[in-house]
Design a protein around this motif. Sequence first.
Motif: not given
Length: 143
Positions: A20-24, A48-55, A81-89
């Motif tokens: 899992s990833f969590d920003v908190r 802990v951290g932003d999964v976007r960086k790792v991906l 959110s749509a923004e996060f969904a666009r990122m993980y797609v």
Amino acid sequence: YMSLFALLAIEHNGYGHLYSFDVRPESYVTRLVKLVAPWLMHHWSVQVGDVRKVLSEVEPGTMDDRLGWPPSYVLMDSDHSAEFARMYVAELFGKLRAATPISVHNVFDSGCDAFGCKLGRNPRQLTEEGEVVAEYLASGAGT
């Protein structure tokens, strides 16, 4: 609660590991599992951290210990959110092996939150996240 359910399934099946990833640093779910089911923690790696960086650093088909890569199953439970969904797609789905099962939590808007449910909501209405996932599926990109 999806993490707790996944951990219980892993324990029951005797196989698997949840990444899992969590920003908190200490999310509500992490504290909950530690409190009510500490025996499950050995099945769980929380970064802990932003999964976007790792991906953004992971190449398709490569191994990555931070992700348990490549995963055998993906459960997305995010901010919806749509923004996060666009990122993980864009950043995750295309890097998965073919036929990797994916579940996305809360793609439909139940109209419920921590304070109750709104009457008259259409339970088939997609969330912003759900709309992005539906567009991805309709495009045929995941087949």
